[in-house]
Write an enzyme that holds these catalytic residues in place. Structure first.
Site, PDB file in Angstrom:
ATOM      1  N   GLU A 278       1.776  -9.609   3.244  1.00 49.51           N
ATOM      2  CA  GLU A 278       0.927  -9.809   2.058  1.00 49.51           C
ATOM      3  C   GLU A 278       0.358 -11.225   1.997  1.00 49.51           C
ATOM      4  O   GLU A 278      -0.685 -11.445   1.388  1.00 49.51           O
ATOM      5  CB  GLU A 278       1.724  -9.541   0.772  1.00 49.51           C
ATOM      6  CG  GLU A 278       1.756  -8.082   0.376  1.00 49.51           C
ATOM      7  CD  GLU A 278       2.283  -7.844  -1.037  1.00 49.51           C
ATOM      8  OE1 GLU A 278       2.724  -8.799  -1.702  1.00 49.51           O
ATOM      9  OE2 GLU A 278       2.273  -6.686  -1.468  1.00 49.51           O
ATOM     10  N   HIS A 299      16.225   1.298  22.125  1.00 53.19           N
ATOM     11  CA  HIS A 299      16.219   2.661  22.661  1.00 53.19           C
ATOM     12  C   HIS A 299      15.047   3.472  22.106  1.00 53.19           C
ATOM     13  O   HIS A 299      15.034   4.690  22.199  1.00 53.19           O
ATOM     14  CB  HIS A 299      17.559   3.342  22.349  1.00 53.19           C
ATOM     15  CG  HIS A 299      18.700   2.680  23.048  1.00 53.19           C
ATOM     16  ND1 HIS A 299      19.284   3.185  24.181  1.00 53.19           N
ATOM     17  CD2 HIS A 299      19.327   1.502  22.805  1.00 53.19           C
ATOM     18  CE1 HIS A 299      20.248   2.366  24.590  1.00 53.19           C
ATOM     19  NE2 HIS A 299      20.282   1.327  23.768  1.00 53.19           N
ATOM     20  N   LYS A 413      -4.603   1.417  -5.081  1.00 50.63           N
ATOM     21  CA  LYS A 413      -4.367   1.729  -6.495  1.00 50.63           C
ATOM     22  C   LYS A 413      -5.640   2.283  -7.133  1.00 50.63           C
ATOM     23  O   LYS A 413      -5.600   3.243  -7.904  1.00 50.63           O
ATOM     24  CB  LYS A 413      -3.932   0.465  -7.253  1.00 50.63           C
ATOM     25  CG  LYS A 413      -2.574  -0.056  -6.850  1.00 50.63           C
ATOM     26  CD  LYS A 413      -2.193  -1.230  -7.721  1.00 50.63           C
ATOM     27  CE  LYS A 413      -0.993  -1.965  -7.165  1.00 50.63           C
ATOM     28  NZ  LYS A 413      -0.730  -3.227  -7.819  1.00 50.63           N
TER      29      LYS A 413
HETATM   30  O1  PA5 Z   1       4.231  -9.555  -3.999  1.00 50.28           O
HETATM   31  C1  PA5 Z   1       3.691  -8.961  -4.908  1.00 50.28           C
HETATM   32  O2  PA5 Z   1       3.063  -9.536  -5.800  1.00 50.28           O
HETATM   33  C2  PA5 Z   1       3.770  -7.444  -5.000  1.00 50.28           C
HETATM   34  O3  PA5 Z   1       4.408  -6.868  -3.933  1.00 50.28           O
HETATM   35  C3  PA5 Z   1       4.533  -7.070  -6.264  1.00 50.28           C
HETATM   36  O4  PA5 Z   1       5.830  -7.609  -6.190  1.00 50.28           O
HETATM   37  C4  PA5 Z   1       4.617  -5.560  -6.432  1.00 50.28           C
HETATM   38  O5  PA5 Z   1       3.345  -4.998  -6.365  1.00 50.28           O
HETATM   39  C5  PA5 Z   1       5.243  -5.223  -7.783  1.00 50.28           C
HETATM   40  O6  PA5 Z   1       4.519  -5.789  -8.819  1.00 50.28           O
HETATM   41  P1  PA5 Z   1       5.109  -5.914 -10.262  1.00 50.28           P
HETATM   42  O7  PA5 Z   1       6.336  -6.759 -10.201  1.00 50.28           O
HETATM   43  O8  PA5 Z   1       4.023  -6.556 -11.060  1.00 50.28           O
HETATM   44  O9  PA5 Z   1       5.442  -4.535 -10.750  1.00 50.28           O
END
Ligand code: PA5
Length: 423
Positions: A278, A299, A413
């Site tokens: 990310e 493996h 989303k």
């Molecule tokens: O790193 C991030 O920002 C995302 O992976 C969030 O942690 C994930 O989408 C969950 O979001 P939230 O804590 O707002 O529900």
């Protein structure tokens, strides 16, 4: 102390080039991070919480965790992405492989499986359950939907449901805050300047980790000392790690594997995948991060590593004291032809598997480095967490991107909500 062995990288560098050639750009990236002058500098709370620690918060988390440990059979953590991966990684790494004492720590809201939720609720019947609903935005579909079911389930079973539900969320905004305010759940705050994937050392990770009986003060102290160690650019292994990965990226490598030889470290790999995927995977850039568990995956994916497209690089995550001191027994008649191993501890056999793999991958054209931990303890995991966080911040700056946003996760989303008919 974490150490980074780079001896297998030099053969892959172009002739005449050394890692010290990167020093000027590394210094610039380090300065941007430490002086808060780089991209996404309003999301550096993950460093601030270590440079100016809030000890009373740690005590508060530990106190609520002690209550959970006393009263609950199960703590159910509801969250996705950065709101669960860090806690799971630390708990799995520091728990015995079988039968941990204290409440079971289970997870929900980290995918959309209705079958999982139904079976989970069935399995909780008759147990004393606490719920920690964790969402920074308070609007993420997976945990919000799972929490709807859980709220009903808790209300039907526990007169003190409001006491048993703890929300971890933004200080003020989001639907979870409204629900929490109307019901009066206890609440821990996720600082607005800490992104989800950097939040394991906030109550997001600390509460479930402490409820699992892990010393969060030691975990935090490990991260704090690593933050201090990496605050200058001299002898800074996180800068070297970022430099190698950046060089690999520029040289055309596509995939970066984190290989562990101790299965309880595999969930750390899952946390690292999110942190690096990310943070770096944007604007058409970044190495694709993949965690592997060896020798299991030797493996299966090992074939590709050795012999597939030569675009794969690797970091081995190894542990000096891996607690594997049980020795191979003798078999009368040596029918399985393994008596040559008699008396050798598993630690040594596993180590030879690592050394052999490292040699084979080097010869097969897989540039690799090894990150060594002394042991698997709260302190060393704290060090590891900060090491990877620092490394990815520097890596993002070397790539010229903002390591702290995640615009790409919105695309699925948008399409999903359109298909679901969200107003
Ligand atoms: O790193 C991030 O920002 C995302 O992976 C969030 O942690 C994930 O989408 C969950 O979001 P939230 O804590 O707002 O529900």
């Amino acid at each position: 102390m974490l150490t980074l062995d780079l001896s297998n990288i030099s053969p892959f560098l172009p002739p005449g080039q050394t890692l010290s050639d990167f020093q000027p750009v590394l210094e610039a990236a380090q300065t941007a991070l430490v002086t808060k002058n780089g991209a996404g500098n309003n999301f550096l709370g993950w460093r601030d919480l270590l440079t100016t620690p809030n000890v009373s918060l740690l005590d508060e988390v530990a106190a609520v965790a002690a209550e959970i440990r006393e009263r609950a059979d199960v703590l159910l953590c509801v969250g996705i992405g950065g709101s669960y991966l860090g806690a799971k990684a630390v708990i799995d790494a520091l728990s015995p492989y079988f039968k941990r004492s204290g409440p079971e720590i289970l997870f929900a809201g980290h995918h959309m499986s209705g079958a999982y939720l139904r079976e989970l609720l069935q399995s909780l019947e008759g147990k004393s359950v606490y719920v920690n609903v964790i969402s920074k935005s308070g609007t993420t579909l997976e945990p919000a939907l799972a929490f709807r079911f859980l709220l009903d389930w808790m209300d039907e079973r526990f007169a003190d449901a409001n006491e048993r539900i703890i929300a971890t969320t933004d200080p003020a905004s989001g639907a979870l805050n409204q629900l929490r305010n109307s019901r009066g759940f206890r609440k821990f705050v996720i600082p607005p300047d800490v992104g989800g994937r950097f939040s394991v050392l906030t109550p997001v990770g600390l509460l479930p980790i402490a409820a699992a009986g892990i010393d969060v003060h030691a975990l935090f102290e490990g991260a704090r000392t690593e933050c201090e160690r990496l605050s200058t650019s001299e002898n800074n292994p996180a800068l070297q790690y970022a430099a190698v990965r950046f060089w690999l990226h520029e040289a055309g490598y596509k995939t970066d594997v984190l290989s562990v030889f101790e299965p309880k470290l595999y969930p750390i790999g899952a946390w690292w995948q999110q942190l690096y995927g990310e943070s770096e995977g944007k604007e058409g850039k970044g190495l694709f991060p993949v965690a592997m568990q060896f020798s299991t995956d030797l493996h299966s994916l090992g074939q590709y590593m050795q012999d597939g497209q030569r675009v794969v690089a690797e970091t081995f995550l190894m542990v000096h004291d891996d607690q594997g001191d049980i020795s191979a027994p003798l078999l009368a008649g040596d029918l399985d032809k393994l008596n040559y191993l008699v008396g050798k501890p598993y630690t040594e056999i596993n180590r030879k598997a690592y050394e052999g793999t490292r040699q084979a991958h080097t010869e097969g054209g897989v540039p690799n480095m090894t990150l060594w931990m002394d042991a698997i303890t709260p302190q060393t995991l704290g060090e590891l967490i900060y090491f990877f966080e620092h490394g990815v911040a520097i890596g993002g700056y070397l790539l010229g991107i903002n390591p702290f946003d995640q615009p790409g996760v919105e695309a699925y989303k948008k399409e999903m909500f359109r298909l679901l008919g969200k107003p």
